[in-house]
Design a protein around this motif. Structure first.
Motif, PDB file in Angstrom:
ATOM      1  N   LYS A  36     -51.135 -85.419 -27.827  1.00  0.00           N
ATOM      2  CA  LYS A  36     -51.607 -84.672 -26.656  1.00  0.00           C
ATOM      3  C   LYS A  36     -51.602 -85.567 -25.411  1.00  0.00           C
ATOM      4  O   LYS A  36     -51.092 -85.181 -24.360  1.00  0.00           O
ATOM      5  N   GLN A  37     -52.156 -86.752 -25.550  1.00  0.00           N
ATOM      6  CA  GLN A  37     -52.206 -87.663 -24.392  1.00  0.00           C
ATOM      7  C   GLN A  37     -50.801 -88.000 -23.901  1.00  0.00           C
ATOM      8  O   GLN A  37     -50.551 -88.040 -22.694  1.00  0.00           O
TER       9      GLN A  37
ATOM     10  N   TRP B  59     -47.092 -76.925 -24.110  1.00  0.00           N
ATOM     11  CA  TRP B  59     -48.131 -76.728 -23.079  1.00  0.00           C
ATOM     12  C   TRP B  59     -49.406 -76.142 -23.688  1.00  0.00           C
ATOM     13  O   TRP B  59     -50.508 -76.636 -23.418  1.00  0.00           O
TER      14      TRP B  59
ATOM     15  N   LEU C  71     -48.150 -86.218 -24.163  1.00  0.00           N
ATOM     16  CA  LEU C  71     -47.565 -85.042 -23.498  1.00  0.00           C
ATOM     17  C   LEU C  71     -48.090 -84.918 -22.073  1.00  0.00           C
ATOM     18  O   LEU C  71     -47.413 -84.405 -21.197  1.00  0.00           O
ATOM     19  N   LEU C  72     -49.322 -85.396 -21.858  1.00  0.00           N
ATOM     20  CA  LEU C  72     -49.909 -85.305 -20.521  1.00  0.00           C
ATOM     21  C   LEU C  72     -49.525 -86.519 -19.666  1.00  0.00           C
ATOM     22  O   LEU C  72     -49.956 -86.631 -18.524  1.00  0.00           O
TER      23      LEU C  72
ATOM     24  N   THR D 274     -51.506 -78.762 -25.266  1.00  0.00           N
ATOM     25  CA  THR D 274     -52.283 -79.643 -24.377  1.00  0.00           C
ATOM     26  C   THR D 274     -53.535 -78.949 -23.857  1.00  0.00           C
ATOM     27  O   THR D 274     -54.395 -79.609 -23.275  1.00  0.00           O
TER      28      THR D 274
END
Length: 425
Positions: free
Chosen positions: A223-224, A201, A226-227, A204
């Motif tokens: 990152k993308q 978290w 994970l989102l 991100t």
DNA sequence: TCTGGGGTCCTAGGACCC
DNA sequence: TCTGGGGTCCTAGGACCC
């Protein structure tokens, strides 16, 4: 939604399948030469045995039989793996075999499906038919499926976890340490922790520009993902390998050129066989050798050399090239601990350019290689090999008695500095 | 003092994965 | 005493082209 399914402690679990008495016992699987630990059962993990531990460090545990150790058996694990993947295909045709023990399953075509129940069914089926316990993680991206899989393995009794809402994504990211994120290795973990990033978290929350600058475009993709935005697509059909490598650490160091040349020839022949298996030919052959990097008393020597060849998958050509490269980097008076051959610059065999110098031999070699492959495949082991590979006690006998009872064919290809001979099964 | 602009290809090294 | 094996991708920098 994607699922990541993987076999728990895969190699250790494979060994267990064939010996149920090992259930609940601490077991480990060892690398080539039994050098290090490459797999551990949960019980072995609980004893604090880490991945990559040199075997000698736990030899007392093994001697007291508190840990049962197995030499690795990759033929077995490969076979178990294929059977496991086959079961995955009963649940969706869209699968990506990601490694020997794990696969991504694409469920995006299944709108009304109960994923949790599907995961439970899949787990039950693999356990029943293969005997391997698996964990199943579902997520909207492959990276999140990986995270779900970790949660399934760590916290879920039924071995299944589902991340399918923004709330669950946030919760999962907050409970995942940064080093457990797919794509974040040791170096980036250290770097990120230095910047107060402890969890997925936290990661991100970092600005894109910062990630791009320090972690390349891959960091941004992570990152993308994970989102919840897909950046890493499924690879349903495996691409042919771009390089093929065969290397070994020797149990006993080798110091003579001849010994090393035999090892290198064996590696080259293995590379050649793998090339033929995937229908490729190599343009580059790299040979590398090194002394023992842990030996503090003697100077460390490591070197490699790459030769260009006319695209080939012939064991004869590759052995010849590898030996030439070895001659260039071999230094006398050293104890070599590891060596290997890498073939690269791979092209499809059918695209091979004919060269003025070798087109005479291409057809001959091709037929010879096909015959050798057929013999070895049908026997299940290497019954035919090249004399350059050495380590063949019958060689001397065959030289003396070309028509001895266990020799049905004896072919001396002097121009290749190699011999081929066939032994009756 | 001040030395173009735009591109491709290759390689070594460094990061990652299992 | 004793320490695995097999891959992929990205980037920076150099060589080279016009």
């Amino acid at each position: 939604m994607y699922a990541l399914v993987d076999g728990n402690n895969f190699y250790a679990s494979c060994e267990r399948v064939f010996n149920p008495a090992l259930r609940h016992k601490a077991i480990v699987v060892l690398s080539n030469n039994d050098g290090i630990i490459i797999a551990r059962s949960n019980e072995a993990k609980a004893l604090g045995i880490k991945m990559g531990t040199p075997t000698f460090e736990i030899k007392d545990l093994i001697a007291r039989q508190e840990v049962i150790a197995f030499s690795s058996n990759f033929a077995l694990y490969g076979d178990m793996s294929r059977r496991m993947m086959h079961i995955f295909e009963d649940f969706t045709p869209d699968i990506e075999v990601y490694s020997i023990d794990e696969a991504f399953l694409d469920f995006s075509g299944f709108k009304q499906i109960d994923l949790k129940q599907t995961g439970i069914d899949l787990r039950r089926k693999v356990l029943k038919y293969i005997g391997i316990p698996v964990s199943v993680g579902f997520g909207p991206t492959k990276t999140l499926a990986k995270i779900a899989n970790r949660i399934a393995k760590k916290y879920m009794k039924n071995g299944v976890a589902l991340i399918d809402t923004p709330e669950k994504i946030e919760k999962a990211l907050k409970m995942t340490p940064i080093d457990d994120v797919w794509g974040i290795g040791r170096r980036y973990t250290r770097f990120l922790q230095h910047h107060q990033v402890q969890t997925a978290w936290d990661f991100t929350r970092l600005p894109d520009a910062f990630i791009r600058k320090n972690m390349s475009v891959n960091g941004l993709r992570t990152k993308q993902e994970l989102l919840g935005t897909v950046c890493i697509p499924m690879a349903y059909h495996p691409e042919p390998r771009k390089a093929i490598r065969t290397a070994r650490t020797f149990a006993q160091t080798k110091s003579s050129y001849d010994e090393l040349a035999e090892a290198i020839s064996t590696f080259a022949a293995t590379c050649a066989r793998k090339l033929r298996e995937q229908g490729s030919a190599a343009n580059l052959v790299t040979v590398f050798i090194r002394t023992n990097k842990f030996d503090k008393k003697n100077p460390y020597y490591a070197n490699n050399f790459t030769l260009q060849v006319n695209a080939t998958s012939s064991s004869i050509n590759l052995i010849k090239a590898a030996k030439t490269a070895l001659q260039i980097i071999f230094k006398k008076g050293l104890n070599y601990k590891k060596a290997g051959v890498l073939v690269s610059g791979l092209i499809p065999e059918t695209h091979r350019q004919l060269s003025l110098f070798d087109d005479q031999n291409i057809v001959k070699h091709k037929r010879l290689m096909q015959t050798i492959d057929q013999l070895n495949n049908s026997a299940g082991v290497s019954v035919v090999k090249f004399a350059a590979e050495g380590n063949f006690p019958l060689l001397q006998a065959a030289k003396k008695h070309p028509a001895s009872s266990n020799t049905i064919c004896w072919y001396n290809a002097k121009q290749y500095q190699s011999y081929v001979y066939v032994i009756k099964k």
